[in-house]
Design an enzyme around this catalytic site. Structure first.
Site, PDB file in Angstrom:
ATOM      1  N   CYS B 175       0.825  -1.080  -0.141  1.00 14.89           N
ATOM      2  CA  CYS B 175      -0.034   0.152  -0.221  1.00 14.89           C
ATOM      3  C   CYS B 175       0.757   1.219  -0.215  1.00 14.89           C
ATOM      4  O   CYS B 175       0.212   2.478  -0.211  1.00 14.89           O
ATOM      5  CB  CYS B 175      -1.012   0.002   1.213  1.00 14.89           C
ATOM      6  N   HIS B 306      -2.092   8.750   4.670  1.00 19.10           N
ATOM      7  CA  HIS B 306      -2.422   7.260   4.535  1.00 19.10           C
ATOM      8  C   HIS B 306      -3.804   7.095   4.943  1.00 19.10           C
ATOM      9  O   HIS B 306      -4.604   6.520   4.133  1.00 19.10           O
ATOM     10  CB  HIS B 306      -1.385   6.140   5.069  1.00 19.10           C
ATOM     11  N   HIS B 341      -9.861   2.260  -0.191  1.00 17.36           N
ATOM     12  CA  HIS B 341      -8.264   1.899  -0.123  1.00 17.36           C
ATOM     13  C   HIS B 341      -7.931   1.498  -1.521  1.00 17.36           C
ATOM     14  O   HIS B 341      -8.205   0.102  -1.542  1.00 17.36           O
ATOM     15  CB  HIS B 341      -8.077   1.078   1.216  1.00 17.36           C
TER      16      HIS B 341
END
Lengths: 372, 415
Positions: B175, B306, B341
């Protein structure tokens, strides 16, 4: 070459010679055994490879030769703690890394990891994916194993086990992945992003991976599948005790048009030699990557010949011994050279070329030199 | 002792690197302007999953790119020969190159290549193979599809579509992958290995990622609410995010519009746990990024977090920011509240949002917040709801990943 590339070559790094880097240790887990010694024995024809898959799904493999890593007791190498959810690929990477860091005092903040991969652990993600398609409650996949499905899992585990807090990269490049990892490491060390990097590649076999290879049809009939890991410590500083090898330039090239694949590799080799300050006639040995892959095998040889002026020096064909180790093959190709240099020390330094070509048009070439 | 990551002291003279093109194929729209307008408005793009049968799952939402037709964007790639992740990346790259106003001849002369991040590679392809396996056995899997599984095909798709011959790497650092790709591409350009590079990332919504995050207890009940008191986790998403990087001289020489300068970046590894982030390590990464960029904490105007929306991750991220910024944490928002996400594309979208925020003078919001989490402490401004007008000069973009991979990029206005 197309018309747009025949203009004046851009000035800059494409034509400047790079500073050498130093390989100070090598760790190998392969079907030949653990370490460079057994690999050298295999390459020199002193030992025979054992054939056949291992593991719980061994019965489910396609009819194709397999060179598996056998008899590896992970707990013996890594201890009992934290090995419950380790996949094969990560275990190979961890054991190899343990070897290379064995005699090294590590500055964790300035030491990093660059690992090559294809898709990470196929056994892990295929098992979990199978579960999501067959369980009544598909969301009940094993949460202990899920984190291992990410492709940077091996690099992360290597960092965790060894306290390596520097940059941590995973590089995917198909067949050329390991050479791309060395290319990546070259740039990172050159820009002082780390003082030392653990660089290598790992692949594991499983029935799903083997069937993938088999059905794709890119391997010659009778060509073996392989697995294992090879990792190296690479640093800028020349070690006082002398390096295992000098790592000179590593160059890559992408060729979108299949008709240009051979020229693409030749270009990568030519640039790698230029930036290593090595002339084509100084190359003593070539460690080839695409051994056993239909189509790629011949074009790799043609590309190398074109760059070296028509001839082909001595070759090392790692896949003859280890089978096709795909994204780990570049690291295995380098390990093979180091193994042979240890087994048969040469008087003058040997200059070697490591090449790799992949599908879609990836090409890479690296120049290494045996200890002086 | 140096910070983990990166001091560039002693490195050779480097060139300035700027961002001149943006390509977004996202759950809130396709194209950088459409994306920016949706983000600024706080548009939520997470909806019921259509790409796989999610009926057996307790959670059934994801941020999918529902209006993505590869053939609308691609000139060379045959959509049947490439996986969804590669197609998302290549389409985003086409958009980025068009946005940069650079043609293929210029890309070739500039030794352009493509560095693409991903978490799960060609996960939609692998999922299809697994379906064949379950239905009729491993021996029946489609060999043509099997050939589409390498993660490397994401960057390869970009370079094939745009006929690039330069460095082509896929970086699957989960990620944080797009930020890592951006950093590596920046290093290639600043060191002179290339004049122009494309960087970003792509991922596709898929069954395994959806199941895995649920199994970890990290899945949101309905929508992602990063930094909210009632946040419950992530919603998976997908997309392709690509940025065009080039030297300042090259950009100026061709009269390009410049969104931002890449001032620097840092990458480090927690080296402590596969899944749980570490605030000390993230703080070290932020400090190293500031050092690499030559900026002080008080110069940072905005943090593109994030911001996954899990209770732990958001608290850790804020704690790390507090370690570096003290009581004055810059506005910190999470566009995952709108996109879901998007995994390997996430920090690429973050970078695009940062560029648009610099260009259009706004703070990207965190959607879905009714009450910011008081437990995060004083002084946390998540820009709740919709975007806010603000002039920004220097921003930082966060990307954290399983494996403890942290990467932070610092972007600045070029005056």
């Amino acid at each position: 070459m197309t018309a747009t590339t025949t203009g004046p070559a851009p000035a800059g790094p494409a034509t400047t010679v790079v500073e050498p880097l130093y390989i100070t240790a090598a760790g190998v887990v392969s079907s030949a055994g653990i370490g460079l010694g057994p690999l050298a024995d295999g390459l020199l024809g002193l030992t025979e490879s054992q054939e056949g898959p291992v593991g719980e799904d061994a019965e489910a493999y396609p009819p194709r030769p397999v060179r598996a890593v056998r008899g590896l007791d992970v707990k013996e190498h890594l201890g009992r703690k934290g090995t419950k959810y380790l996949d094969r690929l990560t275990s190979f990477g961890l054991i190899s890394t343990k070897e290379v860091l064995r005699d090294t005092e590590v500055d964790g903040a300035r030491t990093g990891v660059v690992m090559a991969t294809n898709t990470g652990s196929v056994s892990t993600h295929s098992t979990l994916l199978y579960d999501t398609l067959t369980l009544d409650k598909p969301y009940l996949v094993n949460p202990g194993r899920f984190p291992n499905t990410v492709m940077n899992s091996a690099a992360g585990q290597i960092a965790i086990r060894n306290g390596l807090r520097g940059l941590n990269a995973t590089v995917a490049g198909g067949q050329t992945a390991s050479l791309l990892a060395f290319r990546h490491a070259r740039l990172a060390l050159g820009l002082r992003r780390a003082d030392r990097l653990v660089v290598g590649g790992a692949e594991e076999l499983s029935a799903p991976a083997a069937w993938g290879w088999h059905r794709t049809g890119v391997l010659r009939d009778g060509a073996a599948l392989g697995e294992g890991a090879a990792v190296f410590t690479v640093q800028r500083e020349r070690p006082a005790e002398g390096p295992l090898a000098e790592l000179l330039a590593c160059e890559t090239r992408f060729t979108p048009d299949p008709r240009g694949y051979t020229d693409g590799l030749a270009d990568a080799v030519t640039r790698a030699l230029l930036r290593s300050g090595v002339s084509p006639d100084e190359v003593d040995v070539v460690s080839l990557g695409a051994v056993h892959q239909r189509g790629l095998e011949r074009l790799e040889e043609r590309g190398v010949r074109a760059a070296l002026g028509g001839g082909l020096p001595r070759t090392v064909r790692i896949a003859d011994v280890l089978g096709e180790t795909f994204s780990a093959s570049g690291a295995m190709q380098l390990a093979a050279l180091l193994a042979l240099w240890q087994a048969e020390p040469a008087a003058p330094p040997v200059t070697a070329l490591v090449t790799s070509v992949g599908w879609d048009g990836q090409a890479a070439a690296m120049v290494v030199r045996s200890p002086r | 002792m140096a910070e983990p990551g990166l001091s560039v002291a002693g490195a050779p003279e480097m060139r300035r690197v700027v961002i001149t093109g943006l390509g977004a194929v996202s759950p809130v729209g396709i194209g950088a302007d459409v994306f920016a307008a949706a983000v600024r408005a706080g548009t939520v793009g997470t909806k019921p999953i259509t790409s796989f049968d999610a009926s057996a799952f307790p959670r059934r939402n994801a941020g999918e790119v529902l209006d993505f037709e590869p053939a609308d964007h691609l000139k060379r790639l045959d959509p049947g020969s490439w996986g969804r992740s590669g197609l998302l990346a290549a389409a985003a790259a086409r958009l980025a190159v068009a946005d940069a106003g650079i043609d293929e001849g210029q890309l070739e002369l500039a030794r352009a290549g493509a560095i693409m991040g991903t978490t799960s590679g060609e996960s939609a392809v692998i999922q299809e193979l697994a379906e064949q396996w379950v239905a009729d056995g491993l021996h029946t899997i489609d060999g043509r599809l099997a050939g589409q599984t390498p993660a490397s095909r994401i960057a390869n798709a970009v370079s094939t579509e745009l006929r690039l011959s330069g460095e082509t790497q896929t970086i699957p650092t989960a990620c944080s992958a797009s930020n890592y790709a951006l950093g590596y591409a920046y290093d290639l350009v600043r060191s002179g290995e290339a004049e122009v590079m494309l960087a970003g990332g792509a991922d596709a919504v898929n069954r395994l990622t959806h199941a895995g995050f649920y199994a970890l207890g990290a899945m949101a009940e309905d929508v992602p609410r990063p930094f909210a008191a009632d946040r419950t986790g992530i919603v998976t998403g997908e997309g392709g995010a690509v940025l065009v990087l080039e030297t300042y001289e090259h950009a100026v020489g061709r009269g390009a519009r410049i969104y931002a300068e890449v001032l620097g970046y840092a990458a480090n590894c927690d080296a402590s746990h596969m899944v749980h982030p570490d605030n000390t390590s993230i703080a070290a990464c932020i400090r190293a990024a500031h050092e690499a960029a030559g900026v002080r904490p008080e110069q940072i105007d905005y943090i593109c977090a994030h911001g996954t929306g899990t209770p732990t991750n958001d608290a850790t991220e804020v704690a790390a920011a507090r370690e570096v910024f003290g009581e004055r944490i810059p506005p910190i928002s999470s566009i995952k509240s709108m996109l879901g996400h998007t995994m390997g594309a996430a920090s690429g979208f973050g970078a695009i949002a940062c560029c648009k925020a610099l260009e259009q003078d706004f703070l990207p919001p965190t959607a879905n917040i009714t009450e910011p989490d008081p437990e995060l402490g004083e002084g946390v401004d998540p820009v709740a709801g919709v975007g806010r007008a603000a002039r920004l000069d220097i921003v930082q973009n966060h990307g954290f990943a399983f494996g403890g991979n942290n990467v932070i990029t610092i972007l600045g206005r070029v005056s």
